[in-house]
Design an enzyme around this catalytic site. Structure first.
Site, PDB file in Angstrom:
ATOM      1  N   GLU A 113       0.804  -1.237   0.000  1.00 44.55           N
ATOM      2  CA  GLU A 113       0.000   0.000   0.000  1.00 44.55           C
ATOM      3  C   GLU A 113       0.830   1.276   0.000  1.00 44.55           C
ATOM      4  OE1 GLU A 113      -2.682  -0.405   3.323  1.00 44.55           O
ATOM      5  OE2 GLU A 113      -3.720  -2.086   2.403  1.00 44.55           O
ATOM      6  N   GLU A 139      -6.230 -10.590  -1.521  1.00 44.88           N
ATOM      7  CA  GLU A 139      -7.106 -10.329  -0.372  1.00 44.88           C
ATOM      8  C   GLU A 139      -8.554 -10.212  -0.807  1.00 44.88           C
ATOM      9  OE1 GLU A 139      -5.629  -7.041   1.986  1.00 44.88           O
ATOM     10  OE2 GLU A 139      -3.556  -7.692   1.776  1.00 44.88           O
TER      11      GLU A 139
HETATM   12  C1  XIL Z   1      -6.490  -6.240   7.999  1.00 47.83           C
HETATM   13  C2  XIL Z   1      -6.861  -7.415   8.889  1.00 47.83           C
HETATM   14  O1  XIL Z   1      -7.775  -8.216   8.184  1.00 47.83           O
HETATM   15  C3  XIL Z   1      -7.460  -6.931  10.190  1.00 47.83           C
HETATM   16  O2  XIL Z   1      -7.628  -8.018  11.083  1.00 47.83           O
HETATM   17  C4  XIL Z   1      -6.562  -5.881  10.837  1.00 47.83           C
HETATM   18  O3  XIL Z   1      -7.193  -5.344  11.973  1.00 47.83           O
HETATM   19  C5  XIL Z   1      -6.245  -4.772   9.854  1.00 47.83           C
HETATM   20  O4  XIL Z   1      -5.674  -5.327   8.692  1.00 47.83           O
HETATM   21  N1  XIL Z   1      -4.911  -4.533   3.473  1.00 47.83           N
HETATM   22  C6  XIL Z   1      -3.981  -5.416   3.943  1.00 47.83           C
HETATM   23  C7  XIL Z   1      -4.316  -6.313   5.065  1.00 47.83           C
HETATM   24  O5  XIL Z   1      -2.911  -5.530   3.347  1.00 47.83           O
HETATM   25  O6  XIL Z   1      -3.195  -6.580   5.850  1.00 47.83           O
HETATM   26  C8  XIL Z   1      -5.408  -5.750   5.919  1.00 47.83           C
HETATM   27  O7  XIL Z   1      -5.776  -6.712   6.898  1.00 47.83           O
HETATM   28  C9  XIL Z   1      -6.588  -5.363   5.053  1.00 47.83           C
HETATM   29  C10 XIL Z   1      -6.193  -4.296   4.062  1.00 47.83           C
END
Ligand code: XIL
Length: 686
Positions: free
Chosen positions: A354, A459
């Site tokens: 990110e 994701e």
């Molecule tokens: C999220 C997790 O799912 C949550 O449990 C945590 O509180 C915050 O992070 N982008 C990413 C992930 O790369 O690591 C994130 O995961 C969601 C957005």
């Protein structure tokens, strides 16, 4: 109908509970119920629908608050002062165990030296622990962080609580903190949680897709130690790649206690530990499942002490040279600890996560402040230097399918690719069922073509639409999406892994949007069926309770004269009916957007199959206000109004709502200034 509690379960507390139950509560319509454990009590109780922390009273003396994590809480002048915070999530929490199955509004006011604070909901669900961010926010003009947000607590959640967290260990002082039920209270105190279904009966996604790509899942490590083995069985049945949801992020790997005990010793190389990640690494090793390592370098979930001289957040930021050393040592140590202790388990690492800003260009963060804007190039250089040759190195980001963000990402990664330091692009894909699937796979192809890398969808979660049949419609969309992904694979786009971000809807970080493939009780959703239909053929079955979507072409008129409005906030914004109208006495005020696309949204799905004409009056100090269709990935403009003179202006535009489409349209201001809306009229013109 079955008896709620069988004789043999009626021990201890449960026996007492039973004796107090009224006959009507003993029966539950048509479904199997879980055996309660001795400590569980399900009795319908009257409970207040608001919990407000009272910071004049100690936690154990009716203060309605608790200490969360490792920190010290001192009460002073009606506020709670939180110091000695050992982790970024440590602080004050308010418990709301009785609100399961309800949407809650959580609000807090606090001051801190941090830039922002976040309200997070946590609960246990079938032995797993979930964390869901509710709302985050920065300081207002008075220097106060005043945040409020809504979230749904799943019906099977236990021990729900909301805590106030930050991105580092700095102190904060919270003066108010409350949770209340929004809307009508659904009192589930007397209702037991559901029973888990046997997950081994569901056909395997990873087997079905074996000729094309790995099928992965993100999991918290709590699954590995959970007394319910259903979640582990679901993973081993369905998936052949696992991503630890949080356990390999810097906040869980960096060891603050050890580092801070001897900052000189650890100056260039902070201490690390894998206490959180070990159970999941061990599980993958035992079950021969590959793991995606997530994530090494990120602006978020990385404590700020890591970036300071002597690891002291009250001192100065570390120099570029020092941070480059810490970065290299961290990357080297993490990759190689995993490789040494769990050889071959991790096949891919998200090296940087990110790094592009929502508004375009590189995201400003502690990394840019200390190392500078070449930190991404450096991170990949170090990762390539220290990673085993067969471990693939990825860049990972969200909104990655949007044209402008995609161009920024490609520009950022071109030099990294030219240096031979990157193998893959991770497309996070937190999407909604409004996203155009051709647009989406087009983005995958573009990354592969322009950067010469492979693609992992890392994701995936797909917000269910707000339609008459959300689960079915989501299933139909999943079939469309996976059909497009498969076609792209067949046409040579190198998509090598698709990972869904969580096991069940209830465990998702976006649980309210029900974005995953399995229900909380482990049974497959229509979304799962849609994914299977894409490869096996067939269509998602219409549910027995399918509701024919209503096409209603009655014009929509909102003039706020009855002081009501039917739409709602998009993200953080807030709406209120106020005076000083364009016509009549009242208009709608929209405030507190944290991003320009926060605004006021209206659902126009009932006009599906028709072209609508929208007219309205708007006033703002922003240069421009826009009316936009909420279609993920494209966001077409319906109308644009120049509002820079701060006076009322009218706007209008036409938009075709496709057949079967679920669609919201929303008003936004270009610089997040408040805007005022009046005389809204929507009618069909065909
Ligand atoms: C999220 C997790 O799912 C949550 O449990 C945590 O509180 C915050 O992070 N982008 C990413 C992930 O790369 O690591 C994130 O995961 C969601 C957005």
């Amino acid at each position: 109908m079955k008896k709620l509690f069988r004789e043999e379960n009626m021990k201890g507390k449960i026996t007492k509970v039973m004796s107090g139950l009224v006959a009507g509560l003993i029966f539950l319509g048509g479904c199997d119920v879980a055996k309660p454990t001795e400590t569980e009590s399900y009795v319908l109780r009257e409970v207040p629908t608001t919990v407000t922390a009272d910071f004049t009273k100690e936690s154990d003396k009716g203060g309605n608050w608790v200490t969360y994590g490792d920190c010290k809480v001192t009460l002073k002048d009606g506020a709670a002062v939180v110091t000695e915070r050992k982790t970024s999530n440590a602080g004050v929490a308010v418990e709301c165990p009785d609100y399961r199955g309800n949407t809650i509004q959580a609000s807090a006011k606090a001051t801190t030296d941090n830039d922002s604070l976040t309200l997070t909901l946590t609960y246990e669900i079938f032995g797993n622990v979930s964390y869901v961010n509710i709302v985050g926010g920065g300081k207002n003009d008075e220097g106060v962080i005043d945040i409020s947000g809504q979230i749904e607590i799943p019906a099977n959640a236990k021990n729900a609580k909301v805590y106030l967290e930050a991105n580092d260990v700095r102190d904060y002082t919270v003066s108010s903190f409350s949770i209340s039920v929004s809307g009508e209270f659904n009192n589930l105190t007397g209702t037991p949680v559901e029973e888990l279904q046997d997950p081994t009966k569901t056909a395997s996604l990873s087997a079905a897709y074996a000729d094309y790509f790995k099928f992965g899942v993100a999991s918290p490590a709590s699954v590995m130690t959970n007394q319910n083995d259903g979640f582990r069985k679901l993973i081993t049945t369905q998936f052949n790649s696992v991503t630890p949801e949080n356990e390999l992020k810097p906040e869980n790997v960096l060891d603050y206690e050890t580092t801070i005990a001897d900052p000189a010793k650890y100056n260039e190389c902070p201490a690390i530990h894998f206490d959180a990640a070990k159970p999941i690494l061990e599980f993958c090793k035992q079950n021969k499942i590959s793991m995606r390592g997530h994530t090494l370098i990120w602006h978020s979930q990385t404590p700020s002490w890591f970036f300071y001289e002597n690891y002291d957040v009250n001192g100065n930021l570390a120099s570029r040279d020092l941070m480059l050393k810490r970065m290299e040592n961290y990357i080297d140590a993490v990759i190689n600890w995993c490789e040494t202790n769990y050889p071959g388990v991790i096949y891919a690492w998200d090296v940087c996560n990110e790094c592009i800003d929502d508004g375009g260009g590189i995201r400003q963060s502690y990394w840019t402040q200390t190392v500078g804007e070449d930190f991404v190039e450096k991170a990949f250089e170090f990762a390539r230097k220290h990673a085993p040759a067969n471990v693939q190195l990825f860049y990972n980001d969200y909104n990655e399918y949007q044209t402008s963000k995609m161009n920024d990402i490609i520009n950022l990664l071109k030099p990294v690719a030219a240096a031979g330091n990157i193998d893959g692009m991770g497309m996070q894909s937190h999407i909604s069922s409004g996203l155009d699937v051709d647009n989406y796979v087009g983005a995958a192809k573009k990354y592969a073509d322009e950067l010469g890398v492979i693609i992992h969808i890392t994701e995936l979660d797909v917000q269910a639409p707000k339609s008459a049949n959300p689960m079915y419609d989501q299933g139909v969309y999943m079939k469309k999406l996976f059909t497009a992904i498969l076609e792209a694979c067949k046409a040579g786009v190198p998509i090598k892994c698709v990972t869904v971000w969580g096991i069940t809807d209830d465990m998702s970080w976006k649980s309210s949007t029900k974005p995953l493939l399995f229900y909380g009780n482990l049974s497959p959703k229509p979304a799962y069926e849609g994914v299977m239909c894409a490869i096996n053929g067939g269509d998602v079955a219409k549910p027995a309770d399918y509701v024919e979507p209503v096409v209603d072409t009655t014009p929509f008129i909102e003039d706020y004269e009855d002081q009501k409005f039917t739409g709602g906030p998009r993200y953080s914004s807030k709406q209120k009916v106020v005076g000083d109208a364009y016509e009549g006495s009242y208009c709608l005020e929209n405030t507190e957007g944290y991003a320009e696309y926060d605004g006021y949204a209206i659902d126009v799905s009932s006009y599906a199959g028709h072209t609508i004409h929208v007219s309205f009056a708007i006033k703002s100090k922003a240069d421009v206000c826009k009316l936009t269709a909420d279609i993920d990935g494209t966001w077409p403009n319906i109308a644009e109004v120049n509002t820079s003179d701060g006076e009322w202006h009218t706007g209008e535009g036409d938009f075709h709502v496709d057949d079967g489409m679920t669609l919201q349209i929303y008003w936004e201001s270009s610089d997040m200034s408040p805007f005022y809306l009046d005389s809204v009229k929507i009618e069909t013109v065909d």
